[in-house]
Design a protein around this motif. Structure first.
Motif, PDB file in Angstrom:
ATOM      1  N   ARG A  20       0.847  -1.209   0.000  1.00 10.08           N
ATOM      2  CA  ARG A  20       0.000   0.000   0.000  1.00 10.08           C
ATOM      3  C   ARG A  20       0.870   1.242   0.000  1.00 10.08           C
ATOM      4  NH1 ARG A  20      -2.630   1.986   5.108  1.00 10.08           N
ATOM      5  NH2 ARG A  20      -4.237   3.514   4.540  1.00 10.08           N
ATOM      6  N   VAL A  21       0.457   2.220  -0.806  1.00  6.28           N
ATOM      7  CA  VAL A  21       1.095   3.533  -0.837  1.00  6.28           C
ATOM      8  C   VAL A  21       0.092   4.563  -0.341  1.00  6.28           C
ATOM      9  CG1 VAL A  21       2.061   5.364  -2.273  1.00  6.28           C
ATOM     10  CG2 VAL A  21       2.634   2.982  -2.750  1.00  6.28           C
ATOM     11  N   VAL A  22       0.510   5.358   0.631  1.00 10.91           N
ATOM     12  CA  VAL A  22      -0.327   6.443   1.143  1.00 10.91           C
ATOM     13  C   VAL A  22       0.371   7.760   0.840  1.00 10.91           C
ATOM     14  CG1 VAL A  22      -1.429   7.482   3.150  1.00 10.91           C
ATOM     15  CG2 VAL A  22      -1.243   4.988   2.981  1.00 10.91           C
ATOM     16  N   LEU A  23      -0.271   8.597   0.013  1.00  7.08           N
ATOM     17  CA  LEU A  23       0.273   9.921  -0.285  1.00  7.08           C
ATOM     18  C   LEU A  23      -0.368  10.902   0.700  1.00  7.08           C
ATOM     19  CD1 LEU A  23       2.078  11.627  -2.163  1.00  7.08           C
ATOM     20  CD2 LEU A  23       0.048  12.041  -3.567  1.00  7.08           C
ATOM     21  N   LEU A  24       0.447  11.415   1.606  1.00  6.85           N
ATOM     22  CA  LEU A  24      -0.031  12.280   2.685  1.00  6.85           C
ATOM     23  C   LEU A  24       0.153  13.738   2.273  1.00  6.85           C
ATOM     24  CD1 LEU A  24      -1.056  11.613   5.642  1.00  6.85           C
ATOM     25  CD2 LEU A  24       1.196  12.363   6.392  1.00  6.85           C
ATOM     26  N   THR A  25      -0.931  14.465   2.156  1.00  6.95           N
ATOM     27  CA  THR A  25      -0.858  15.870   1.767  1.00  6.95           C
ATOM     28  C   THR A  25      -1.183  16.753   2.962  1.00  6.95           C
ATOM     29  OG1 THR A  25      -3.173  15.927   1.044  1.00  6.95           O
ATOM     30  CG2 THR A  25      -1.515  15.353  -0.612  1.00  6.95           C
ATOM     31  N   THR A  26      -0.536  17.897   3.015  1.00  2.49           N
ATOM     32  CA  THR A  26      -0.786  18.856   4.095  1.00  2.49           C
ATOM     33  C   THR A  26      -0.933  20.248   3.512  1.00  2.49           C
ATOM     34  OG1 THR A  26       1.598  19.160   4.430  1.00  2.49           O
ATOM     35  CG2 THR A  26       0.492  17.516   5.815  1.00  2.49           C
ATOM     36  N   SER A  27      -1.593  21.114   4.248  1.00  5.50           N
ATOM     37  CA  SER A  27      -1.778  22.501   3.832  1.00  5.50           C
ATOM     38  C   SER A  27      -0.762  23.385   4.536  1.00  5.50           C
ATOM     39  CB  SER A  27      -3.190  22.974   4.178  1.00  5.50           C
ATOM     40  OG  SER A  27      -3.312  24.383   3.984  1.00  5.50           O
ATOM     41  N   HIS A  28      -0.084  24.224   3.767  1.00  5.48           N
ATOM     42  CA  HIS A  28       0.871  25.153   4.380  1.00  5.48           C
ATOM     43  C   HIS A  28       0.168  26.264   5.142  1.00  5.48           C
ATOM     44  CE1 HIS A  28      -0.173  27.272   0.640  1.00  5.48           C
ATOM     45  NE2 HIS A  28       0.156  28.365   1.261  1.00  5.48           N
ATOM     46  N   ARG A  29      -1.158  26.329   4.999  1.00  2.35           N
ATOM     47  CA  ARG A  29      -1.915  27.360   5.702  1.00  2.35           C
ATOM     48  C   ARG A  29      -2.327  26.925   7.096  1.00  2.35           C
ATOM     49  NH1 ARG A  29      -4.000  26.628   0.632  1.00  2.35           N
ATOM     50  NH2 ARG A  29      -3.287  28.157  -0.890  1.00  2.35           N
ATOM     51  N   PRO A  32       2.215  23.561  11.137  1.00  6.33           N
ATOM     52  CA  PRO A  32       2.812  22.223  11.060  1.00  6.33           C
ATOM     53  C   PRO A  32       2.580  21.441  12.353  1.00  6.33           C
ATOM     54  CG  PRO A  32       4.346  23.872  10.256  1.00  6.33           C
ATOM     55  CD  PRO A  32       3.200  24.624  10.871  1.00  6.33           C
ATOM     56  N   GLY A  33       2.345  20.153  12.207  1.00  2.00           N
ATOM     57  CA  GLY A  33       2.098  19.303  13.357  1.00  2.00           C
ATOM     58  C   GLY A  33       0.633  19.115  13.671  1.00  2.00           C
ATOM     59  N   LEU A  34      -0.223  19.977  13.137  1.00  2.00           N
ATOM     60  CA  LEU A  34      -1.667  19.853  13.369  1.00  2.00           C
ATOM     61  C   LEU A  34      -2.253  18.954  12.277  1.00  2.00           C
ATOM     62  CD1 LEU A  34      -2.640  23.510  14.357  1.00  2.00           C
ATOM     63  CD2 LEU A  34      -2.146  21.572  15.845  1.00  2.00           C
ATOM     64  N   LEU A  35      -2.089  17.669  12.456  1.00  4.39           N
ATOM     65  CA  LEU A  35      -2.551  16.701  11.473  1.00  4.39           C
ATOM     66  C   LEU A  35      -3.796  15.987  11.974  1.00  4.39           C
ATOM     67  CD1 LEU A  35       0.887  15.092  10.523  1.00  4.39           C
ATOM     68  CD2 LEU A  35      -0.200  17.131   9.570  1.00  4.39           C
ATOM     69  N   SER A  36      -4.536  15.428  11.043  1.00  5.70           N
ATOM     70  CA  SER A  36      -5.744  14.687  11.410  1.00  5.70           C
ATOM     71  C   SER A  36      -5.378  13.372  12.099  1.00  5.70           C
ATOM     72  CB  SER A  36      -6.580  14.400  10.157  1.00  5.70           C
ATOM     73  OG  SER A  36      -5.889  13.526   9.290  1.00  5.70           O
ATOM     74  N   TRP A  37      -6.325  12.821  12.862  1.00  2.34           N
ATOM     75  CA  TRP A  37      -6.072  11.558  13.539  1.00  2.34           C
ATOM     76  C   TRP A  37      -5.808  10.420  12.548  1.00  2.34           C
ATOM     77  CZ3 TRP A  37      -4.031   9.374  17.314  1.00  2.34           C
ATOM     78  CH2 TRP A  37      -4.352   8.076  17.726  1.00  2.34           C
ATOM     79  N   PRO A  38      -6.574  10.290  11.444  1.00  2.00           N
ATOM     80  CA  PRO A  38      -6.234   9.248  10.458  1.00  2.00           C
ATOM     81  C   PRO A  38      -4.815   9.388   9.919  1.00  2.00           C
ATOM     82  CG  PRO A  38      -8.449  10.057  10.066  1.00  2.00           C
ATOM     83  CD  PRO A  38      -7.842  10.957  11.094  1.00  2.00           C
ATOM     84  N   ALA A  39      -4.327  10.632   9.790  1.00  3.52           N
ATOM     85  CA  ALA A  39      -2.963  10.841   9.305  1.00  3.52           C
ATOM     86  C   ALA A  39      -1.942  10.320  10.313  1.00  3.52           C
ATOM     87  CB  ALA A  39      -2.725  12.319   9.025  1.00  3.52           C
ATOM     88  N   VAL A  92       5.174  11.610   2.438  1.00  2.85           N
ATOM     89  CA  VAL A  92       4.770  12.950   2.864  1.00  2.85           C
ATOM     90  C   VAL A  92       5.021  13.890   1.692  1.00  2.85           C
ATOM     91  CG1 VAL A  92       5.105  14.803   4.538  1.00  2.85           C
ATOM     92  CG2 VAL A  92       5.370  12.408   5.248  1.00  2.85           C
ATOM     93  N   ALA A  93       3.941  14.329   1.075  1.00  2.00           N
ATOM     94  CA  ALA A  93       4.059  15.086  -0.169  1.00  2.00           C
ATOM     95  C   ALA A  93       4.611  16.481   0.083  1.00  2.00           C
ATOM     96  CB  ALA A  93       2.696  15.181  -0.847  1.00  2.00           C
ATOM     97  N   SER A  94       5.345  16.974  -0.893  1.00  2.00           N
ATOM     98  CA  SER A  94       5.824  18.352  -0.851  1.00  2.00           C
ATOM     99  C   SER A  94       4.676  19.287  -1.201  1.00  2.00           C
ATOM    100  CB  SER A  94       6.979  18.536  -1.842  1.00  2.00           C
ATOM    101  OG  SER A  94       6.513  18.319  -3.170  1.00  2.00           O
ATOM    102  N   GLU A 120      -3.610   5.346  -1.964  1.00  2.00           N
ATOM    103  CA  GLU A 120      -4.547   6.147  -1.181  1.00  2.00           C
ATOM    104  C   GLU A 120      -4.022   7.570  -1.055  1.00  2.00           C
ATOM    105  OE1 GLU A 120      -6.455   6.517   3.334  1.00  2.00           O
ATOM    106  OE2 GLU A 120      -5.251   4.777   2.792  1.00  2.00           O
ATOM    107  N   LEU A 121      -4.892   8.534  -1.303  1.00  2.00           N
ATOM    108  CA  LEU A 121      -4.580   9.939  -1.053  1.00  2.00           C
ATOM    109  C   LEU A 121      -5.201  10.317   0.284  1.00  2.00           C
ATOM    110  CD1 LEU A 121      -3.519  12.731  -1.932  1.00  2.00           C
ATOM    111  CD2 LEU A 121      -5.720  13.106  -3.062  1.00  2.00           C
ATOM    112  N   LEU A 122      -4.377  10.731   1.231  1.00  2.00           N
ATOM    113  CA  LEU A 122      -4.860  11.043   2.575  1.00  2.00           C
ATOM    114  C   LEU A 122      -4.531  12.487   2.928  1.00  2.00           C
ATOM    115  CD1 LEU A 122      -6.122  10.192   5.246  1.00  2.00           C
ATOM    116  CD2 LEU A 122      -3.893   9.299   5.951  1.00  2.00           C
ATOM    117  N   PRO A 123      -5.502  13.385   2.848  1.00  2.00           N
ATOM    118  CA  PRO A 123      -5.259  14.759   3.304  1.00  2.00           C
ATOM    119  C   PRO A 123      -5.056  14.769   4.813  1.00  2.00           C
ATOM    120  CG  PRO A 123      -7.197  14.626   1.873  1.00  2.00           C
ATOM    121  CD  PRO A 123      -6.850  13.227   2.267  1.00  2.00           C
ATOM    122  N   ALA A 124      -3.913  15.256   5.235  1.00  2.00           N
ATOM    123  CA  ALA A 124      -3.605  15.276   6.663  1.00  2.00           C
ATOM    124  C   ALA A 124      -4.046  16.561   7.335  1.00  2.00           C
ATOM    125  CB  ALA A 124      -2.106  15.074   6.872  1.00  2.00           C
TER     126      ALA A 124
END
Length: 335
Positions: A20-29, A32-39, A92-94, A120-124
């Protein structure tokens, strides 16, 4: 810093589980560190966590949480191999979202020759409504610091642009052009952000866009006790009464005419004076005088009493007059 090659976890073999590949995306807005529980669950459960950007703002927080991150930029084929044997690899996507990697995975999947892992695309973290306003503030801050023209502007020097943009916004509204409306709203918003940024540089009474936003938030809450408090308003008229009452308490004005800008267009000024007078329940006779000005004043007061904005009505009539002029000239009428 972990820079281990992906070669160490390759497990080739036609019967190996694809993983399994999980692409973890985050918002720069979002901080940092405030990620969702699934992430966080995916990160802790992963066999490998990869990130191609060694300066990614999330990395210090992931490592603080005990997650080992390998700073590598795998190809699509290397990533597929790393998942062989049922492994889960989180990427962890750039900020760009790893388009080269995702395009490569799409090509492999489309070839039909590779047994692909589950993707899987997982918005963090997610942008909240209004998040792009943070981008505007950052862009304006840089322009103010680096642009030779913007860095020299003052409130007074920009005043004329505020008036122009407000008129262009009204024109877009009256024309019913949605694309133009969106653009003009942006231009008006720019004026607010620009003036707020200039205000930060004031040596005596500085304030920022946060102070501006905080002030209007407090005002809106205070003037809507039927929304944020215990009062009740079931009609627009009751809402307006709440607004005027709380506004009067805030301003403590000695006259209903206080706060009315005299520099606005004449018809709008006359209508505003008439509205304040009517709302206050005052019986004030119109001044008598000769000339078109007094006639226009009477028309504006009559229009306001009938619920008609005289300024808007005159502009509509003026546009019709413009169209007639262009028709007489043989020129095509424009919106």
């Amino acid at each position: 810093m972990n820079t281990t090659s992906l070669e160490a976890v390759r497990e080739p073999g036609p019967d190996a589980a694809p993983g399994r590949v999980v692409l973890l995306t985050t918002s720069h807005r979002v901080a940092p560190g405030l990620l969702s529980w699934p992430a966080w669950q995916a990160l802790h459960a992963a066999d490998r966590v990869l990130c191609s950007d060694g300066a990614h703002p999330q990395l210090p927080y992931l490592r603080e949480a005990g997650i080992s991150v390998d700073e590598v930029a795998p190809t699509a084929g290397e990533l597929v191999d790393a998942c062989a044997g049922g492994h889960t690899v989180v990427v962890v996507a750039s900020g760009e979202g790893e388009p080269t990697l995702t395009d490569g995975l799409a090509r492999l999947a489309g070839s039909g020759r590779v047994r692909m892992p589950e993707l899987e695309l997982l918005p963090a973290s997610y942008d909240l409504p209004g998040a792009r306003l943070l981008d505007l503030v950052q862009v304006m801050d840089r322009i103010r610091a680096e642009c030779p023209w913007s860095s020299r502007q003052t409130h007074l020097g920009l005043a004329k642009y505020g008036i122009e943009e407000a008129y262009e916004l009204v024109e877009a509204i009256e024309a019913g052009d949605r694309d133009e409306l969106r653009e003009e709203l942006g231009d008006v918003l720019l004026q607010v952000v620009f003036h707020s940024r200039i205000a930060e540089d004031d040596p005596d009474v500085p304030f920022s866009i946060d102070d501006v936003a905080g002030g209007i938030v407090a005002k809106l809450i205070h003037r809507h006790p039927h929304v944020f408090g215990d009062e009740r308003a079931d009609t627009p008229e009751e809402v307006k009464a709440h607004w005027l009452r709380t506004k009067a308490e805030e301003k403590r004005r000695s006259s209903v005419t206080d706060g009315i800008p005299l520099g606005q267009p004449g018809l709008a000024l006359a209508a505003k004076l008439a509205a304040r007078t009517r709302t206050a329940g005052l019986d004030v006779a119109l001044p008598e005088g000769d000339g078109i000005g007094y006639e226009l004043l009477g028309l504006a007061v009559r229009a306001e009493a009938a619920g008609i904005d005289p300024e808007t009505s005159l502009r509509a009539a003026a546009r019709a007059y413009r169209d007639a002029i262009r028709a007489a000239e043989g020129v095509e009428t424009r919106p």
